[in-house]
Design an enzyme around this catalytic site. Structure first.
Site, PDB file in Angstrom:
ATOM      1  N   HIS A 130      10.519  41.826   5.389  1.00  0.00           N
ATOM      2  CA  HIS A 130      11.985  41.814   5.526  1.00  0.00           C
ATOM      3  C   HIS A 130      12.633  42.709   4.466  1.00  0.00           C
ATOM      4  O   HIS A 130      13.601  43.416   4.750  1.00  0.00           O
ATOM      5  CB  HIS A 130      12.519  40.391   5.333  1.00  0.00           C
ATOM      6  CG  HIS A 130      12.138  39.432   6.414  1.00  0.00           C
ATOM      7  ND1 HIS A 130      11.246  38.413   6.211  1.00  0.00           N
ATOM      8  CD2 HIS A 130      12.528  39.332   7.705  1.00  0.00           C
ATOM      9  CE1 HIS A 130      11.102  37.712   7.325  1.00  0.00           C
ATOM     10  NE2 HIS A 130      11.859  38.254   8.253  1.00  0.00           N
TER      11      HIS A 130
ATOM     12  N   SER B  92       6.814  35.210   8.774  1.00  0.00           N
ATOM     13  CA  SER B  92       7.317  33.951   8.205  1.00  0.00           C
ATOM     14  C   SER B  92       6.372  32.810   8.557  1.00  0.00           C
ATOM     15  O   SER B  92       6.216  31.853   7.812  1.00  0.00           O
ATOM     16  CB  SER B  92       8.704  33.658   8.756  1.00  0.00           C
ATOM     17  OG  SER B  92       9.557  34.741   8.465  1.00  0.00           O
TER      18      SER B  92
END
Ligand code: PAF
Length: 291
Positions: A37, A187
């Site tokens: 990210h 994630s």
């Protein structure tokens, strides 16, 4: 870093930036942030005067309520990471505002991009993704939006949606960031136990073996995907959701692998779903990719 929880707050901030002549780069996320990210945030920063990140675990893109309930949430850590990256605004939408009572509008997607891979394996998933991304775009009003290449089908669908709906937004794709052992950052990796993580390495290893075989002349898609299955199915608790050779840009299944082909796979490792892909022979995707 400014923080907003309301649509009106984020919208007013974006409007103010645009009035001041500032460009806005946007990275939509579902939180539980990692280096992948942050790479996208840096891409947005390179291109724009202001960077907005949203963190919202969007319920409409989960086909499985258990998966939604178990999605990792690490807001305090996310906030710190984004502040350190110099993000200008963090938007934390709430479901009450995103999908109020009576909500009934969704983006409908049709065509080849919706006929394979995760579109088939996770019914309704991309309808939820496209809808929430369109809504996030409407509020943030970005010039540039950055997405990770790991979610290749998502990138292709959003690029198509932006073109089809004539949205004045440049979609930029950031590279898949990998752990030193090759596992693509996700994630969901946080949910893997030490044993599950060891099994998960079979995914990038199998994809790399297939890529090597392709470079050595193997073009039979079944034989290439078999290399991925073989690497994974030796472990108990591993299920291959799909492993397919598809052709860019529409991601249609290809019996024979060739130019512009991708081997994409989704697996369940002890119940945790991971996706990854390899651009066979170093094919390039037809939207901008930052290396
Ligand atoms: O890739 C994701 O994290 C999500 O699908 C996105 C684009 C933030 C939409 O919820």
């Amino acid at each position: 870093m400014e923080e907003f929880t309301t649509i009106s707050g984020q919208r007013a901030w974006s409007l103010e930036q645009r009035r001041a002549g500032k460009t806005i780069g946007f990275v939509p996320t579902m939180g539980a942030l990692h280096e992948g990210h942050l790479t996208l945030v840096r891409r947005a920063r390179e291109r724009c005067d202001r960077v907005v990140v949203s963190v919202y675990v969007n319920p409409t893109q989960f086909d499985n309520p258990e998966d939604l309930a178990k999605y990792p949430v690490t807001l305090e850590q996310d906030r710190q990471m984004l502040a350190q990256e110099g993000v200008d605004a963090l938007w934390l939408p709430t479901s009450g505002e995103m999908y109020p009572d009576g909500y009934c509008t969704f983006v409908e997607l049709v065509g080849p991009l919706m006929e394979g891979l995760c579109a088939v394996a996770r019914p309704g998933h991309f309808r939820g993704v496209a809808t929430v991304v369109a809504k996030l775009f409407n509020v943030v009003q970005p010039d540039v939006a950055v997405f990770g290449q790991k979610d290749l089908q998502q990138v292709m669908i959003i690029s198509r949606m932006v073109a089809d709906l004539n949205l004045p937004i440049e979609v930029v794709v950031g590279p898949t960031v990998r752990e030193p052992d090759g596992l693509a950052m996700s994630s969901r990796n946080r949910r893997l136990s030490v044993e599950s993580r060891a099994k998960a390495i079979g995914l990038p290893t199998g994809l790399e073996l297939a890529n090597r075989a392709f470079k050595q002349g193997e073009t039979n898609s079944l034989k290439l995907t078999e290399l991925v299955y073989n690497e994974l199915l030796v472990h108990p608790g591993v299920e291959v959701d799909y492993a397919n050779v598809v052709k860019l840009p529409k991601l249609e299944e290809a019996e024979t692998a060739g130019e512009a082909c991708v081997l994409a796979a989704a697996v369940f490792i002890d119940g945790i779903r991971l996706i990854d892909h390899v651009l066979l022979g170093g094919a390039s995707i037809p939207v901008k990719v930052d290396e």
